[in-house]
Motif scaffolding. Structure first.
Motif, PDB file in Angstrom:
ATOM      1  N   UNK A 189       3.697  14.740  -9.457  1.00 58.81           N
ATOM      2  CA  UNK A 189       4.412  13.508  -9.832  1.00 58.81           C
ATOM      3  C   UNK A 189       4.219  12.461  -8.958  1.00 58.81           C
ATOM      4  N   UNK A 190       3.117  11.801  -9.180  1.00 59.18           N
ATOM      5  CA  UNK A 190       2.453  10.661  -8.515  1.00 59.18           C
ATOM      6  C   UNK A 190       2.729   9.373  -9.247  1.00 59.18           C
ATOM      7  N   UNK A 191       3.880   9.353  -9.812  1.00 58.96           N
ATOM      8  CA  UNK A 191       3.922   7.979 -10.854  1.00 58.96           C
ATOM      9  C   UNK A 191       4.289   6.912  -9.857  1.00 58.96           C
ATOM     10  N   UNK A 192       4.981   7.029  -9.034  1.00 59.42           N
ATOM     11  CA  UNK A 192       5.419   5.819  -8.095  1.00 59.42           C
ATOM     12  C   UNK A 192       4.406   5.588  -6.890  1.00 59.42           C
ATOM     13  N   UNK A 193       3.242   6.283  -7.040  1.00 60.90           N
ATOM     14  CA  UNK A 193       2.400   6.304  -5.762  1.00 60.90           C
ATOM     15  C   UNK A 193       1.652   4.775  -5.761  1.00 60.90           C
ATOM     16  N   UNK A 194       1.145   4.636  -4.603  1.00 62.15           N
ATOM     17  CA  UNK A 194       0.438   3.409  -4.350  1.00 62.15           C
ATOM     18  C   UNK A 194       0.446   2.879  -2.926  1.00 62.15           C
ATOM     19  N   UNK A 195      -0.443   2.051  -2.445  1.00 61.95           N
ATOM     20  CA  UNK A 195      -0.462   1.489  -1.200  1.00 61.95           C
ATOM     21  C   UNK A 195       0.828   0.447  -0.803  1.00 61.95           C
ATOM     22  N   UNK A 196       1.490   0.909   0.277  1.00 64.45           N
ATOM     23  CA  UNK A 196       2.701   0.339   0.809  1.00 64.45           C
ATOM     24  C   UNK A 196       2.487   0.332   2.295  1.00 64.45           C
ATOM     25  N   UNK A 197       3.436  -0.447   2.950  1.00 67.00           N
ATOM     26  CA  UNK A 197       3.427  -0.414   4.574  1.00 67.00           C
ATOM     27  C   UNK A 197       4.154   0.835   4.606  1.00 67.00           C
ATOM     28  N   UNK A 198       3.687   1.436   6.195  1.00 68.85           N
ATOM     29  CA  UNK A 198       4.042   2.770   6.449  1.00 68.85           C
ATOM     30  C   UNK A 198       5.560   3.292   6.186  1.00 68.85           C
ATOM     31  N   UNK A 199       6.278   2.195   6.347  1.00 69.01           N
ATOM     32  CA  UNK A 199       7.781   2.395   6.337  1.00 69.01           C
ATOM     33  C   UNK A 199       8.226   3.114   5.024  1.00 69.01           C
ATOM     34  N   UNK A 200       7.376   2.981   3.950  1.00 66.92           N
ATOM     35  CA  UNK A 200       7.428   3.483   2.477  1.00 66.92           C
ATOM     36  C   UNK A 200       7.373   4.780   2.618  1.00 66.92           C
ATOM     37  N   UNK A 201       6.745   5.551   3.610  1.00 68.63           N
ATOM     38  CA  UNK A 201       6.465   6.820   3.565  1.00 68.63           C
ATOM     39  C   UNK A 201       7.516   7.730   3.639  1.00 68.63           C
ATOM     40  N   UNK A 202       8.571   7.617   2.868  1.00 65.14           N
ATOM     41  CA  UNK A 202       9.661   8.409   3.132  1.00 65.14           C
ATOM     42  C   UNK A 202       9.873   9.510   2.276  1.00 65.14           C
ATOM     43  N   UNK A 203      10.456  10.762   2.717  1.00 64.51           N
ATOM     44  CA  UNK A 203      10.495  11.848   1.690  1.00 64.51           C
ATOM     45  C   UNK A 203      11.757  13.026   2.359  1.00 64.51           C
ATOM     46  N   UNK A 204      11.913  14.006   1.687  1.00 64.85           N
ATOM     47  CA  UNK A 204      12.891  14.889   1.994  1.00 64.85           C
ATOM     48  C   UNK A 204      12.696  16.194   1.329  1.00 64.85           C
TER      49      UNK A 204
END
Length: 244
Positions: free
Chosen positions: A204-219
């Motif tokens: 499920x990589x539909x929303x993947x891409x290059x963003x500022x590090x703060x976007x690397x959120x997960x749970x």
């Protein structure tokens, strides 16, 4: 196994013995159900999401060791829908691990029913994988432009919670300050080996891409994941960080 299909509000999925296909839903399919037009209008980038995931799989296969489905092909159908065909990954997503005892190591934890012990083992393995494999590998992928190949789709906790604009501009920088992010990493994105309860694939990589590090959120907990949608102040700050 026989080929079978199912659908949700986003896509139609077809599973065969060796492949897994995802395609965007057409307007006619939405209109065949209650509130279909509303659902259709509320789901932007139907075909772009599929293309974005295909390009992400290509990039990850070439430049990382992250276990992902193998991209077979992708393209557009005659009805305008976009499809993505991948190799099928046998396993169970982390969200469903606790539905029964998986007997890791051949030791059964109970006599049937849900198994929280298996869930604990799987979550610990998933946490270790994310911290030692997934995030370090993604951290190696950097760019001076947001999004992927000119297309920007922020995580669901942005586009489905706070900002519903129909288009996001690419932001550029003199430095490669943007890191590749999954965008929607949660228990449903991790396919686990049912015998070892270790991570077998990230999907499920539909929303993947290059963003500022703060976007690397997960749970690894769905309640905590959905809480990301509610922290509007943090989301607004992140949105400002990607606006040109």
């Amino acid at each position: 196994m026989a080929t079978k299909s199912y659908s949700n509000i986003n896509s139609v999925y077809t599973i065969s013995p060796h492949t897994f296909e995802k395609r965007s839903r057409t307007l006619a399919e939405y209109l065949s159900e209650p509130r279909g037009q509303i659902f259709f209008d509320a789901r932007p980038w139907k075909t772009e999401r599929i293309t974005n995931e295909a390009k992400a799989l290509q990039l990850l296969a070439e430049r990382t060791t992250i276990p992902i489905p193998q991209l077979i092909r992708y393209g557009q159908n005659n009805d305008g829908s976009m499809f993505l065909e991948m190799s099928r990954v046998d396993g169970v997503d982390l969200l469903s691990v606790a539905s029964e005892c998986r007997k890791p190591g051949g030791v059964r934890h109970n006599n049937g029913g849900e198994c929280n012990k298996c869930l604990e083992i799987a979550q610990a393995n998933a946490m270790h994988f994310i911290k030692t494999v997934l995030l370090p590998e993604l951290a190696k992928l950097r760019s001076n432009e947001t999004g992927l190949d000119g297309f920007v789709i922020p995580p669901p906790w942005v586009v489905e919670s706070v900002d519903t604009r129909p288009h996001w501009e690419v932001k550029t920088s003199l430095d490669e300050e943007f890191v590749f992010t999954h965008g929607d990493l949660n228990p449903g994105s991790l396919i686990m080996d049912p015998d070892t309860l270790t991570v077998k694939s990230v999907v499920d990589w539909e929303h993947s891409g290059y963003f500022p590090p703060g976007f690397q959120k997960w749970s690894l907990d769905m309640d905590a994941y959905y809480a990301l949608f509610e922290d509007q102040q943090a989301i607004l700050e992140l949105i400002r960080s990607i606006e040109p």
